[in-house]
Design an enzyme around this catalytic site. Sequence first.
Site, PDB file in Angstrom:
ATOM      1  NE  ARG A 267      42.464  30.725  40.420  1.00 43.23           N
ATOM      2  CZ  ARG A 267      41.362  30.005  40.590  1.00 43.23           C
ATOM      3  NH1 ARG A 267      41.435  28.679  40.616  1.00 43.23           N
ATOM      4  NH2 ARG A 267      40.187  30.588  40.707  1.00 43.23           N
TER       5      ARG A 267
ATOM      6  CE  LYS B 257      44.834  33.043  44.075  1.00 44.04           C
ATOM      7  NZ  LYS B 257      44.493  33.769  45.332  1.00 44.04           N
TER       8      LYS B 257
ATOM      9  CB  THR C   2      43.146  44.333  44.313  1.00 43.51           C
ATOM     10  OG1 THR C   2      43.608  42.983  44.357  1.00 43.51           O
ATOM     11  CG2 THR C   2      44.316  45.259  44.024  1.00 43.51           C
TER      12      THR C   2
ATOM     13  CB  SER D 283      39.652  36.546  41.320  1.00 41.03           C
ATOM     14  OG  SER D 283      40.122  37.386  40.308  1.00 41.03           O
TER      15      SER D 283
ATOM     16  NE  ARG E 143      44.182  38.056  37.630  1.00 42.15           N
ATOM     17  CZ  ARG E 143      43.577  38.223  38.798  1.00 42.15           C
ATOM     18  NH1 ARG E 143      44.118  39.019  39.707  1.00 42.15           N
ATOM     19  NH2 ARG E 143      42.444  37.615  39.069  1.00 42.15           N
TER      20      ARG E 143
END
Length: 532
Positions: free
Chosen positions: A60, A200, A244, A239, A324
């Site tokens: 980001r 996001k 996760t 993150s 990712r």
Amino acid sequence: MIKGRVNPSQTLETQGISGLANVYYNYLEPALIEESLKRGEGNLGKGGTMLVETGSHTGRSPKDKFTVRTPSVEDKIWWDNNAAMTPEHFDVLHADMLEHMKGGDYFVQDLFGGADPAHRLDVRVVNELAWHGLFIRHMLRRPEARELETFTPEFTIINCPTFKADPKKHGCRSETVVAVNFDKKLILIGNTGYAGENKKSVFSVLNFLLPEKGIMPMHCSANHAPNNPADAAIFFGLSGTGKTTLSADPARTLLGDDEHGWSDRGTFNFEGGCYAKTISLSAEAEPEIFATTEKFGTVIENMVWDKDTLELDFEDDSLTANMRCAYPLHYISNASDTAMAGHPKNIIMLTCDAYGVLPPIARLTPAQAMYHFLSGFTSKVAGTEQGVTEPQPTFSTCFGAPFMPRRPEVYGNLLRDKIAKHGSSCWLVNTGWTGGAYGTGSRMPIKATRALLTAALDGSLNKGEFRKDPNFGFEVPTECNGVAKILLDPRRTWDDTAAYDAQAAKLVDMFSANFEQYVPYIDADVKAAAIG
């Protein structure tokens, strides 16, 4: 030319977007992959995955995100945390982006943000790249075909990676821009191929809208006990802290891995998929997530792969440490069909402590929970944002400051009230370092973290003995099955206890200095809980 399925009264032209060559509405996964390959956007991987690279933007760009400053939001936005753009600059940006789009092909996905029909947001995402359409189709919730016939977007995102902003002309910082206009219900994204900006942006919008309904938007993963949605747990964290990984517990039912809401009816996922970090991912440690990297349609982002065998290299971070995979939630076998559950019985706050001071788990009072929620201490992990190459200690309020349009107390008060009403147990879990700081110590063993979380969620940890931490005042268990006792006392894991004491004192001072900004806005019990 219009292709695909769309509400005829809600085409891009009815939204003032004209002059495009082809518009592909709501294409399904096979068609999006076909279009992406035809355009040379990526490569087909094992099992029919989509192998892509995002160019110079592998994370980001929070410094390039702007909120349009209009009278309707002037007193609601946390301007210290959200850069402002004038309505005039936004209008010029919008006009220039629409002009840039003319003659091009675009991929439209009409999707829902939110599993609860009573609170979901109808979002239209207009992408220049076909694989971005595939990505966001995984990430948000997919309407039934019949629902598309009457779909009317409440918010629209336009994402043009080939559009370069002009800082002087558009009132932004660089050629990259993410601009949110709450009055026009429009988000413009330019000059970044990182697909995470799409998802996001939706999260940021929900973070603004839902508190006015008394709903707590949360940067968290969530799961519940098998066949018992009333026994829910949420996992706050930035993150890289393990949201996760730790929520994907085969012994529990998964709601989702990143974004949820907490309403008067309970917990619900905002998304329809997962966006998992793949660096050092293994079939042994995370079999379900690992398996998605060879499933049809999974987007494999910024990973190195063998050109002959198509085998992925999970250790090669030469493109980015933020490699990712994005996949639909149903690729996880124990995922919830409804993505909804009851009120959280347990609240887990995940932190990645690069100082090596915090214990692997601590029990929090409601006041301490609000304190640590507002503090949001963790470490930015390499690759998550542009320019972050190694863990950096940081305070990110509400465990998600980059996505919080409103002041932190709005979210903190919502959390406090819901904990009080529903009696949730609260825990602080350190997935960072032990035995020393980053560079000296080692990462907290994931087996120990899982054992502690299992004991917390099944209630057995609450029944054991606890000691009071001398630095922060919270309670720390003295033992847990499957966890070495020494690990529960971080001071004992350091070879030099004097060095630990100095590091702990430094961290306490950092907490205190950071929390000063919230003191005028909080209750006395939270102030008292600040440092024990």
